[in-house]
Design an enzyme around this catalytic site. Structure first.
Site, mmCIF file in Angstrom:
data_model
loop_
_atom_site.group_PDB
_atom_site.id
_atom_site.type_symbol
_atom_site.label_atom_id
_atom_site.label_comp_id
_atom_site.label_asym_id
_atom_site.label_seq_id
_atom_site.Cartn_x
_atom_site.Cartn_y
_atom_site.Cartn_z
ATOM 1 N N HIS A 6 0.815 -1.217 0.000
ATOM 2 C CA HIS A 6 0.000 0.000 0.000
ATOM 3 C C HIS A 6 0.845 1.262 0.000
ATOM 4 O O HIS A 6 0.387 2.312 -0.440
ATOM 5 C CB HIS A 6 -1.052 0.000 1.136
ATOM 6 C CG HIS A 6 -0.548 0.313 2.512
ATOM 7 N ND1 HIS A 6 -0.162 -0.657 3.419
ATOM 8 C CD2 HIS A 6 -0.377 1.503 3.150
ATOM 9 C CE1 HIS A 6 0.199 -0.086 4.559
ATOM 10 N NE2 HIS A 6 0.087 1.217 4.421
ATOM 11 N N PHE B 287 2.454 -3.293 8.753
ATOM 12 C CA PHE B 287 1.538 -2.690 7.765
ATOM 13 C C PHE B 287 0.218 -2.192 8.320
ATOM 14 O O PHE B 287 -0.516 -1.497 7.611
ATOM 15 C CB PHE B 287 1.294 -3.635 6.582
ATOM 16 C CG PHE B 287 0.414 -4.837 6.871
ATOM 17 C CD1 PHE B 287 0.961 -5.989 7.432
ATOM 18 C CD2 PHE B 287 -0.928 -4.826 6.557
ATOM 19 C CE1 PHE B 287 0.169 -7.101 7.676
ATOM 20 C CE2 PHE B 287 -1.736 -5.937 6.791
ATOM 21 C CZ PHE B 287 -1.179 -7.082 7.359
ATOM 22 N N ASP B 288 -0.116 -2.474 9.568
ATOM 23 C CA ASP B 288 -1.398 -1.979 10.074
ATOM 24 C C ASP B 288 -1.430 -2.099 11.595
ATOM 25 O O ASP B 288 -0.512 -2.647 12.214
ATOM 26 C CB ASP B 288 -2.567 -2.772 9.464
ATOM 27 C CG ASP B 288 -3.909 -2.021 9.526
ATOM 28 O OD1 ASP B 288 -3.911 -0.836 9.876
ATOM 29 O OD2 ASP B 288 -4.941 -2.635 9.201
ATOM 30 N N ASN C 156 -15.312 7.631 6.733
ATOM 31 C CA ASN C 156 -14.056 7.169 7.331
ATOM 32 C C ASN C 156 -13.632 8.084 8.470
ATOM 33 O O ASN C 156 -13.208 7.622 9.533
ATOM 34 C CB ASN C 156 -12.942 7.114 6.276
ATOM 35 C CG ASN C 156 -13.097 5.919 5.355
ATOM 36 O OD1 ASN C 156 -13.835 4.986 5.658
ATOM 37 N ND2 ASN C 156 -12.408 5.956 4.241
ATOM 38 N N ASN D 61 -9.329 -3.920 6.970
ATOM 39 C CA ASN D 61 -8.509 -2.813 7.437
ATOM 40 C C ASN D 61 -8.729 -2.616 8.944
ATOM 41 O O ASN D 61 -9.864 -2.647 9.405
ATOM 42 C CB ASN D 61 -8.905 -1.539 6.676
ATOM 43 C CG ASN D 61 -7.921 -0.412 6.869
ATOM 44 O OD1 ASN D 61 -6.786 -0.631 7.307
ATOM 45 N ND2 ASN D 61 -8.346 0.797 6.552
ATOM 46 N N ASP E 146 1.026 -7.750 2.394
ATOM 47 C CA ASP E 146 1.153 -6.321 2.084
ATOM 48 C C ASP E 146 2.621 -5.917 1.947
ATOM 49 O O ASP E 146 3.149 -5.172 2.763
ATOM 50 C CB ASP E 146 0.458 -5.506 3.181
ATOM 51 C CG ASP E 146 0.289 -4.041 2.789
ATOM 52 O OD1 ASP E 146 0.819 -3.639 1.736
ATOM 53 O OD2 ASP E 146 -0.365 -3.302 3.543
ATOM 54 N N GLY F 9 2.543 6.270 9.299
ATOM 55 C CA GLY F 9 3.916 6.575 8.890
ATOM 56 C C GLY F 9 4.825 5.391 9.146
ATOM 57 O O GLY F 9 5.878 5.245 8.535
ATOM 58 N N ASN F 10 4.419 4.517 10.085
ATOM 59 C CA ASN F 10 5.168 3.293 10.352
ATOM 60 C C ASN F 10 4.876 2.203 9.330
ATOM 61 O O ASN F 10 5.421 1.103 9.421
ATOM 62 C CB ASN F 10 4.868 2.745 11.750
ATOM 63 C CG ASN F 10 5.762 3.328 12.824
ATOM 64 O OD1 ASN F 10 5.298 3.887 13.799
ATOM 65 N ND2 ASN F 10 7.077 3.193 12.626
ATOM 66 N N SER F 11 3.986 2.475 8.377
ATOM 67 C CA SER F 11 3.733 1.498 7.326
ATOM 68 C C SER F 11 5.047 1.176 6.617
ATOM 69 O O SER F 11 5.767 2.084 6.212
ATOM 70 C CB SER F 11 2.749 2.054 6.294
ATOM 71 O OG SER F 11 1.448 1.997 6.797
#
Lengths: 714, 714
Positions: A84, A664-665, A326, A211, A220, A646-648
């Site tokens: 992503h 990733f999440d 959202n 999600n 991901d 931002g840590n993705s």
């Protein structure tokens, strides 16, 4: 005593308890040697001093990639990040005749690696230096807006000086809310290419439905490669460029982690509010978030009402409606989480104890800070509503944007407000153009009726003469004003907007229009608000360090170090693999397996696992990538690592510094963690590197890439 | 060898494995002594021979109550069952000025106990005797319809003879599909009164959202009291009646169960299909359920389409739409579960092995059975569609009902088909009256278009000349026929329906109407179908015993007994408290606590926990009713007990026969258990008696009732 020294003293006194430290914290690398003892107690087996140096491995392998984080995984610039995070790159290379979003992509060789969209960037940190004295020198003795401007000007000077050398992009990061400032130097790699992406139904398996959900079954990840000019310098895309040789790269582990195992993660978390005052916590829970939920609910109802029986309106506002929903969901989730964790009470009690232990002089500054914060809070609902007027409308936004651009463009480019400089013109033009497809007069009037209607109910102190003059004080006057404005405006016509854009960017007067005429006084009022906000920001910059000093001392007395709130700079978190029990009688194991992919598979997106994946799962050959304790292939795993947006793409490392996962999440219960870290509920979700290895070995094979990463083909 | 003897032999040979026996089985009480060894191995601590006797405690305390099960819990006829089983009683006593559905009810004393709706019954089993030879005597040597009629006539004779004595209601139960028949004698208690009901938001906390869900937090219990005439005989309600003295009552346990603990349950499970042939399993999974899902989808779409832009139609069809969606969900859930468990393959392999061990003569009968079943299966889709024509329409249904009633009423009452006798007239009149509020011509034509449109696509062998003549063979002819019928019919007028009802119930000719005219040939065709079905049913009654004999022998060779498929008679299941892991990485603990009530509470129905409950949870005084290992109040618990519809209200007993729980639901993964018991996924959901005790002690106190049940006030 400065915080570092207090902390060192506490360490010497053996005050640290690992339990208090192991969960929460987004540490600056330079802090890590201060917390070496708890890290080692938690299971870290490497050298903390090496880890603390951003110019040495492993942190020198961790970079900023697009809107997230990435890590080099080979000496030839191979870069691992999330699917992503790299989605724009994949989309940019997808064609109707070869849809690589759906089908995935494996470069046939280096010459087949595909250029990314031109604005995709990889930033390699090459320097991180404390510049607090330089930044604050001119500000000392000043107050309010002057303090803010002095800090701003000093920061801009440091950036300009730093970038003179060329090839590096510089920035100044504010740590601990004005307490410390750091100059960050980063190489900006602009030629980044797509190497390997799994199909959409692996890289984004579950999409919006999954999600924020755990258990999760998403691959991901995506592999990119950074290129530089033949002489090794950052360069735009060119076929003559060569792979970038990073200062370090991570080694992918051959084994995985189990419940309780040490894990750590490095990345660029965006923003947290953990060290905000108890008043700010209370404002967030009792006012800001409920106000946001209520106004989003009203906007959602207005858009849905406007779309009833009008398919065209529904189409034009579909994306905005989704975004409103959202936002509403996020705000409600954050509110629910903060209430569930009783964050306000806990923060208040901690602060009360802290203040009792704080010298009177510091307490005086903290009182002054609270006064400034209360002033801002008193204007909170107005600022929310007027901010939404400028973001949730199309023609009104266009008019405000054009008028502000006209004003800013009258000044030299360097003095213009961020967002209105020459470099921003393309973005503004894009906003003005796309208004066309997202506008319907009835819907925009309905949105304005909600926002200004609520604004009209605010107490006198929050209202502005310009807005009262424009819309009156009653629902009737508002309706009349909107009817007149939208009946008369010609801004619904793209050519009309663009011709005014041409004038505005040159600072010229704008052709007459009812909305443009109104924008004059409204923008003037917005500038007043902006000035007041910057004055308060200046006071906060001046006064928050007193609060932080009190906090450093208080935490040191508890044997705990203080990390700065997240601000988009490189941080390290450590913790462990941990299950989640979010509700009564519910426990989620910390590792998922391929069995869950099959269970979730419906054949319909987003649960349409590709046939080759289902076949490979059915074959059941997981040799070398299986989890022996489960006897099958792991997919994702869960830790209590401290992360935020931002840590993705952040690499997750084991106790020896090997790469075991890709963040990733987070779980849904973590939505409130930007304010309050609740160790019972805060979790981060990672791709198990063994799943990536298995996919690259068995399902969509890329043996050359495995070899490049030093991994066996099986 | 007869099954009982084979089983005894297997027991003597020590062939039993407790693992194979512990989970699955709805045992006839008389069978329990055959499975005493595995029951004891599973943890049962009582005397199996006593348990096997329906006229002795504890089973003599277990009764049929309303549509479910109940158990006496005091010597004065106090009866415990589910809130949802007693819902009609609660509703019957609710008034606008005192809404006891919402507020709950506690009788101020015996004189305040409220009569139930007149059709609510409690049935106490007083005799259970094998009558196989009597039932089958006249049938021997017959086939088909004659076999069916002989069994039917013999059963009716037995019932008539049995009821001559008065005061008992008798029935004949068919066990093992025609293998064995039992005469059941039951006292029919008609004066049943409401004693204690919790508020709706406790008794039905979570409602449809939590239905079939675990973890669960529902206090689904209600206390009734049975009354009899002063001389101890069943009687209609009278203020002079006295509490019934049951043959036994259960003692509520002071402690609860933990994971792995033995549990057993007695009740009246409705219907299961576990011993159906592999062909029938395959038909269910590959044809019947997919057909049901598809036709329900089409009907749902038709109703929704008809309601678009017409609020009146939406209102009229709201209940039917909800019911269609529930049916669709159930069918899809059953299909999903059977596929997940790979039931067809497992049943097929088991049957193949069984047949290989079966003598040729028996195999010949089984082949004949398979032929009969195949004949029925070949008509399956037609019978589904025509059944829906008669159940999903209003005017068409009314016409078919009136014509059939006219035909049946020409015969003596005793010879009329069940459903068309004098006792059924009130029900038929109700159906004819309510058509008024549930009918719209466009919607009914849309439903008919779906059903007959699908019927038209069936192969010739399934179609009927009368239906082809009525609706033609093309969409155009169908549309024309429906337009003509619904334009001309006067059955949309209630008076028109009721005047014809008056004629039909006297067997007189019905006044002319297009739908009535059509009903003549259609009902004649339905009667043909009915005759063919009864002929096949007769053959199944004759031939299935061979299949069952083969199964008895095969299971005995495996050391396993065979329980009869559920048929609404008293059964006992045993097993243990067990967690549930329904999906990858998900584990649900087998006990929930009051913490979950608070977590789920939103303030909005169905999660609107009453304030007194929330306050009591906050006070946290659970002395005497807490679960010590959790340090809090348990609410519901989960076992692997074998249950199905009809087991609602079944008492759950511990190893010593004490009452520890009240069965009220299953998990969603159990929907397919009526065909296939998957021990990994089949669970039953119970109210923990300690939750009931706590509510009655601390939240809505009823100290006299606690005392009556022999329980401490705290």
């Amino acid at each position: 005593m400065p915080p570092r020294r207090l902390l060192a003293a506490a360490l010497l006194m053996g005050l640290f308890t690992t339990a208090a430290q192991a969960d929460e914290g987004m540490w600056m690398p330079g802090q890590l040697s201060d917390i070496a003892a708890p890290m080692r107690a938690a299971g870290f087996r490497g050298d903390v001093r090496t880890l603390a140096d951003v110019t040495r491995p492993p942190l020198s392998a961790v970079v900023r990639a697009g809107g997230g984080t990435g890590a080099f995984v080979s000496g030839d610039g191979l870069l691992l990040t999330n699917h992503h995070v790299a989605y724009g790159v994949i989309q940019y290379n997808s064609r109707p005749e070869r849809d690589i979003i759906e089908g995935g992509f494996i470069a046939a060789g280096r010459s087949d690696e595909r250029p990314s969209n031109p604005d995709f960037r990889v930033l390699v940190t090459v320097g991180f230096d404390r510049v607090t004295d330089t930044v604050l020198e001119a500000a000392r003795g000043l107050q309010g807006r002057a303090y803010f401007d002095a800090v701003d000007a000093a920061s801009k000077r440091i950036v300009a000086d730093c970038e003179q050398a060329g090839d590096v992009r510089c920035s100044v990061a504010n740590m601990y809310y004005g307490t410390d400032f750091y100059r960050i130097r980063q190489l900006e790699l602009r030629d980044v290419r797509l190497v390997y992406a799994p199909p959409r139904a692996i890289g984004n398996y579950g999409d919006e439905i999954d999600n924020f959900m755990w258990p999760r079954h998403t691959g991901d990840f995506t592999l990119l490669r950074a290129y530089v000019s033949p002489d090794g310098r950052p360069a735009d895309y060119s076929p003559y460029n060569v792979p970038y040789a990073p200062p370090a790269h991570l080694q992918i582990a051959r084994t995985g982690l189990h419940a309780g195992d040490f894990a750590m993660l490095a990345g660029y978390p965006g923003v947290t509010f953990r060290h905000r005052t108890a008043d700010e916590f209370e404002a967030q829970v009792t006012r800001t978030l409920p106000q946001r939920v209520a106004v989003f609910d009203a906007l959602i109802a207005a858009v849905e009402q406007a779309g009833q029986g009008d398919a065209d309106v529904r189409t034009r506002y579909a994306a905005q409606l989704q975004s409103l929903k959202n936002n509403r969901k996020r705000a409600a989730g954050e509110l629910e989480g903060l209430r569930r964790s009783d964050a306000v009470t806990q923060r208040r009690e901690d602060e009360r104890a802290m203040l009792a232990a704080t010298p009177a002089a510091t307490r005086g500054e903290i009182d002054a800070l609270r006064t400034v914060l209360a002033e801002g809070d008193a204007m909170g609902e107005r600022d929310l509503l007027l901010g939404l007027v400028a973001s949730q409308t199309q023609l009104m936004r266009a008019a405000l944007l054009l008028e502000r651009l006209r004003l800013e463009s009258a000044r030299p480019d360097g003095e213009r407000e961020t967002g209105y400089q020459r470099r921003d013109h393309a973005l503004i033009e894009g906003v003005l153009r796309q208004a066309q497809r997202r506008y319907a007069p009835a819907a925009e009037k309905a949105l304005m009726t909600v926002l200004i209607g609520r604004y009209q109910q605010l107490p006198d102190a929050q209202r502005l003469p310009a807005f009262d003059a424009a819309f009156g004080r009653t629902p009737e006057s508002l309706a009349r004003a909107l009817d007149t404005l939208y009946a008369g405006t010609r801004l619904g016509d793209e050519a009309e907007r663009l011709s005014r854009f041409a004038a505005a960017r040159d600072g010229r007067a704008l052709a007459d229009d009812p909305l443009i005429a109104l924008a004059g006084p409204l923008v003037a009022a917005q500038l007043e608000i902006e000035h007041a906000r910057k004055s308060r920001d200046g006071e906060q910059l001046r006064l928050r360090p007193a609060y932080m000093q009190a906090l450093f001392a208080w935490r040191a007395s508890q044997g705990r170090a203080v990390y700065p709130d997240a601000n988009g700079t490189l941080r390290v978190s450590y913790g462990r693999v941990e299950a989640l029990s979010p509700r009564d009688a519910v426990t989620y194991a910390p590792v998922t397996t391929v069995a869950g992919i099959v269970e979730k598979h419906t054949g319909q997106a987003p649960f349409d696992a590709p046939r080759p994946l289902l076949d490979a799962i059915a074959r059941g050959d997981f040799t070398g990538t299986d989890e022996p304790s489960l006897g099958t292939q792991p997919v994702n795993f869960l830790t209590n690592l401290d992360t935020t947006g931002g840590n993705s793409g952040s690499p997750v490392l084991n106790a020896r510094g090997e790469l075991v996962g890709l963040n990733f999440d987070s779980n849904w219960e973590s939505v409130s963690a930007s304010w309050w870290f609740d160790p019972r509920l805060k979790r981060a979700i990672h791709v198990d590197m063994r799943y990536m290895r298995w996919l690259m070995a068995e399902v969509y094979p890329a043996p050359a890439l495995l070899e490049e990463m030093g991994l066996p083909a099986r």
